[in-house]
Design a protein around this motif. Sequence first.
Motif, PDB file in Angstrom:
ATOM      1  N   GLU A   1       0.812  -1.231   0.000  1.00 39.84           N
ATOM      2  CA  GLU A   1       0.000   0.000   0.000  1.00 39.84           C
ATOM      3  C   GLU A   1       0.838   1.270   0.000  1.00 39.84           C
ATOM      4  O   GLU A   1       0.366   2.343  -0.401  1.00 39.84           O
ATOM      5  CB  GLU A   1      -0.975   0.013   1.191  1.00 39.84           C
ATOM      6  CG  GLU A   1      -0.354   0.317   2.554  1.00 39.84           C
ATOM      7  CD  GLU A   1       0.232  -0.925   3.199  1.00 39.84           C
ATOM      8  OE1 GLU A   1       0.631  -0.831   4.372  1.00 39.84           O
ATOM      9  OE2 GLU A   1       0.283  -1.989   2.545  1.00 39.84           O
TER      10      GLU A   1
ATOM     11  N   VAL B   1      -2.105  -6.774  -5.619  1.00 39.62           N
ATOM     12  CA  VAL B   1      -2.137  -5.331  -5.347  1.00 39.62           C
ATOM     13  C   VAL B   1      -2.989  -5.059  -4.115  1.00 39.62           C
ATOM     14  O   VAL B   1      -4.111  -5.579  -3.992  1.00 39.62           O
ATOM     15  CB  VAL B   1      -2.702  -4.554  -6.559  1.00 39.62           C
ATOM     16  CG1 VAL B   1      -2.609  -3.052  -6.314  1.00 39.62           C
ATOM     17  CG2 VAL B   1      -1.966  -4.942  -7.840  1.00 39.62           C
ATOM     18  N   HIS B   2      -2.450  -4.224  -3.216  1.00 36.10           N
ATOM     19  CA  HIS B   2      -3.181  -3.908  -1.987  1.00 36.10           C
ATOM     20  C   HIS B   2      -4.502  -3.209  -2.304  1.00 36.10           C
ATOM     21  O   HIS B   2      -4.575  -2.369  -3.202  1.00 36.10           O
ATOM     22  CB  HIS B   2      -2.325  -3.027  -1.076  1.00 36.10           C
ATOM     23  CG  HIS B   2      -2.871  -2.900   0.308  1.00 36.10           C
ATOM     24  ND1 HIS B   2      -3.841  -1.966   0.645  1.00 36.10           N
ATOM     25  CD2 HIS B   2      -2.615  -3.607   1.441  1.00 36.10           C
ATOM     26  CE1 HIS B   2      -4.137  -2.091   1.925  1.00 36.10           C
ATOM     27  NE2 HIS B   2      -3.411  -3.083   2.438  1.00 36.10           N
ATOM     28  N   ASP B   3      -5.506  -3.573  -1.547  1.00 32.73           N
ATOM     29  CA  ASP B   3      -6.867  -3.055  -1.722  1.00 32.73           C
ATOM     30  C   ASP B   3      -6.920  -1.531  -1.844  1.00 32.73           C
ATOM     31  O   ASP B   3      -7.657  -0.988  -2.674  1.00 32.73           O
ATOM     32  CB  ASP B   3      -7.711  -3.463  -0.504  1.00 32.73           C
ATOM     33  CG  ASP B   3      -8.996  -4.145  -0.918  1.00 32.73           C
ATOM     34  OD1 ASP B   3      -9.249  -4.232  -2.121  1.00 32.73           O
ATOM     35  OD2 ASP B   3      -9.739  -4.580  -0.022  1.00 32.73           O
TER      36      ASP B   3
ATOM     37  N   TYR C   1      -5.578  -0.551  -5.299  1.00 32.36           N
ATOM     38  CA  TYR C   1      -5.889  -1.480  -6.387  1.00 32.36           C
ATOM     39  C   TYR C   1      -6.462  -0.746  -7.601  1.00 32.36           C
ATOM     40  O   TYR C   1      -5.979  -0.904  -8.732  1.00 32.36           O
ATOM     41  CB  TYR C   1      -6.870  -2.544  -5.891  1.00 32.36           C
ATOM     42  CG  TYR C   1      -7.208  -3.635  -6.889  1.00 32.36           C
ATOM     43  CD1 TYR C   1      -6.487  -4.814  -6.939  1.00 32.36           C
ATOM     44  CD2 TYR C   1      -8.279  -3.484  -7.778  1.00 32.36           C
ATOM     45  CE1 TYR C   1      -6.805  -5.832  -7.834  1.00 32.36           C
ATOM     46  CE2 TYR C   1      -8.602  -4.479  -8.684  1.00 32.36           C
ATOM     47  CZ  TYR C   1      -7.871  -5.660  -8.708  1.00 32.36           C
ATOM     48  OH  TYR C   1      -8.194  -6.645  -9.598  1.00 32.36           O
ATOM     49  N   ASP C   2      -7.485   0.069  -7.395  1.00 35.27           N
ATOM     50  CA  ASP C   2      -8.146   0.750  -8.514  1.00 35.27           C
ATOM     51  C   ASP C   2      -7.214   1.755  -9.180  1.00 35.27           C
ATOM     52  O   ASP C   2      -7.199   1.884 -10.415  1.00 35.27           O
ATOM     53  CB  ASP C   2      -9.421   1.442  -8.039  1.00 35.27           C
ATOM     54  CG  ASP C   2     -10.495   0.452  -7.603  1.00 35.27           C
ATOM     55  OD1 ASP C   2     -10.460  -0.708  -8.070  1.00 35.27           O
ATOM     56  OD2 ASP C   2     -11.352   0.820  -6.773  1.00 35.27           O
TER      57      ASP C   2
ATOM     58  N   ALA D   1      -4.712  -0.255 -11.211  1.00 38.66           N
ATOM     59  CA  ALA D   1      -5.354  -0.859 -12.383  1.00 38.66           C
ATOM     60  C   ALA D   1      -5.557   0.167 -13.491  1.00 38.66           C
ATOM     61  O   ALA D   1      -5.297  -0.109 -14.668  1.00 38.66           O
ATOM     62  CB  ALA D   1      -6.676  -1.497 -11.985  1.00 38.66           C
TER      63      ALA D   1
ATOM     64  N   THR E   1      -9.232  -7.752 -14.137  1.00 35.52           N
ATOM     65  CA  THR E   1      -9.357  -7.403 -12.725  1.00 35.52           C
ATOM     66  C   THR E   1     -10.340  -8.370 -12.064  1.00 35.52           C
ATOM     67  O   THR E   1     -10.937  -9.223 -12.727  1.00 35.52           O
ATOM     68  CB  THR E   1      -9.842  -5.957 -12.548  1.00 35.52           C
ATOM     69  OG1 THR E   1     -11.097  -5.796 -13.225  1.00 35.52           O
ATOM     70  CG2 THR E   1      -8.831  -4.965 -13.115  1.00 35.52           C
TER      71      THR E   1
ATOM     72  N   LEU F   1      -5.032  -9.236 -12.199  1.00 34.06           N
ATOM     73  CA  LEU F   1      -4.837  -8.433 -10.990  1.00 34.06           C
ATOM     74  C   LEU F   1      -5.659  -9.013  -9.848  1.00 34.06           C
ATOM     75  O   LEU F   1      -6.879  -9.191  -9.975  1.00 34.06           O
ATOM     76  CB  LEU F   1      -5.240  -6.981 -11.230  1.00 34.06           C
ATOM     77  CG  LEU F   1      -4.187  -6.039 -11.852  1.00 34.06           C
ATOM     78  CD1 LEU F   1      -3.683  -6.568 -13.190  1.00 34.06           C
ATOM     79  CD2 LEU F   1      -4.741  -4.633 -12.005  1.00 34.06           C
TER      80      LEU F   1
ATOM     81  N   ARG G   1      -6.552  -8.803  -5.618  1.00 30.04           N
ATOM     82  CA  ARG G   1      -6.531  -7.932  -4.440  1.00 30.04           C
ATOM     83  C   ARG G   1      -6.020  -8.668  -3.207  1.00 30.04           C
ATOM     84  O   ARG G   1      -6.223  -9.873  -3.061  1.00 30.04           O
ATOM     85  CB  ARG G   1      -7.945  -7.438  -4.109  1.00 30.04           C
ATOM     86  CG  ARG G   1      -8.591  -6.543  -5.144  1.00 30.04           C
ATOM     87  CD  ARG G   1     -10.018  -6.217  -4.715  1.00 30.04           C
ATOM     88  NE  ARG G   1     -10.730  -5.453  -5.728  1.00 30.04           N
ATOM     89  CZ  ARG G   1     -10.797  -4.114  -5.763  1.00 30.04           C
ATOM     90  NH1 ARG G   1     -10.199  -3.420  -4.797  1.00 30.04           N
ATOM     91  NH2 ARG G   1     -11.453  -3.500  -6.716  1.00 30.04           N
TER      92      ARG G   1
ATOM     93  N   SER H   1      -5.428  -7.585   1.291  1.00 34.34           N
ATOM     94  CA  SER H   1      -5.637  -6.535   2.296  1.00 34.34           C
ATOM     95  C   SER H   1      -4.574  -6.509   3.391  1.00 34.34           C
ATOM     96  O   SER H   1      -4.435  -5.506   4.077  1.00 34.34           O
ATOM     97  CB  SER H   1      -7.027  -6.662   2.931  1.00 34.34           C
ATOM     98  OG  SER H   1      -7.191  -7.946   3.497  1.00 34.34           O
TER      99      SER H   1
END
Length: 482
Positions: free
Chosen positions: A261, A292-294, A297-298, A301, A366, A386, A388, A390
Amino acid sequence: MQKYAKQFINGEWTDGTSDKTLENVNPFNQETLFTMASSSEEDLDRAYRAAEQAFPAWRDTLPSEKQQLLHRVAEIMQERKDEIVRLLVKEAGSSGIKAQIEFGAALRIVQESASFPYRMKGQIMASDFPGKENRVYKSPKGVIGVIGPWNFPFHLSMRSVAPAIAAGNTVVLKPATDTIVTAGSLIADIFHEAGAPAGVLNVTAGRGSEIGDAFVEHPVPKVISFTGSTEVGSHIASLAGKHIKETALELGGNNAFIVLEDADVDRAVEAAVFGKFLHQGQICMSVNRFLVHDSIYDTFAEAFKKRTAALQAGDPSERETVVGPLIKEDQVERIMKDVNESIEQGATQILGGDAEGTLLHPIILTDVTEDMPIAKNEIFGPVAPLIRFSTEEEAVKLANSTPYGLSGAVHSTDIHRATEFAKQIETGMIHVNDQTVNDEAHASFGGEKASGIGRFGGEWALDKFTTEKWLSIQDGKREYPF
């Protein structure tokens, strides 16, 4: 290229004696480059016997002469660089960028190997017995069988050929049938031009179904070096084990690119694009899964999609092309099957998907989970899934959840944190704030678990292609208990 449509045995170019033929095809436009007679088991035996006969003299050749051969190989490679790059584009579907990278990696292997004749060091050791001296001698193992791959054919064949020969061994090389020239006959031609004695390097191009098992089981070779799929590597290991024969195996991977993150997202995206799409992802070290950390993530991406969408896909001979063809059309079909099944299971395609023959445009998925085919299987193509996570613990678990352990990458602005994280990943190689495709001639290269056995590069390659003998000398009478 027709001059390369032959076997190279005991210093001579000769036609194969099998009744089967090999067709060498440009993977982008399907042009037939040449057709040649395949190697038979009789040809293979002649090659191994030639290498066996050449070994004693080459083993005993002065280190300065061995080094001179490797220096000359490097000089010829530089003189013929444009030709080598063109052949990689035409035969392997390499983009110009990838071909340049491959050439550089192969050149550095040869240059590193040139130091090996003077690194064949033994030891003199103390003894617990009066009047005794212990010596350990390092010497070449003998004849080495090398099976070259099709994806980085020139470099990955040279990665075994050059160190083995520099250490005083002789070699029989079997190139992948999709890259007969760049994984085999081109290398033989360069060594021949450099003045390698007859029998030191031999090339037998043949179908695995015809000579593959015999290549491993033949009584002459002491080591079999193979780069390729885990399935084939497992079969080779089984055959070699039956004959108590050593192997050097660099196999498949399901490499994780982990973005924590606190990562620099822009820097991570730049690395991700290179690590995924160099040579269309047809590299054992390519990124297979993006974890990818939450919280980012977006953002990741979207930036990754924007950067990937700008890549040019098409004819690898065009200067601006980054993504070229896959080696065969059935590879496209295999990959798209995994993509479509993963979409049916809930993955979302946010980019790409067009396929034109062997050309597959980059795809980004995704909402991928670890149980989907596109995450479980080695992709070996331009698809980026991809996933996710946490927590760090979850990321470590995801990264280690495959049978493979070849390469990896982790991104964080906290170098100590990233380093401690990297130590937890079950892999032979992992890179902090970089991508997964790294290969340096002097560094340890290899995998854990189903990704292989042994290490290539530098002193590790020297160890792989040499053996050690303990010789003790008793000076004076030794007292025995009976």
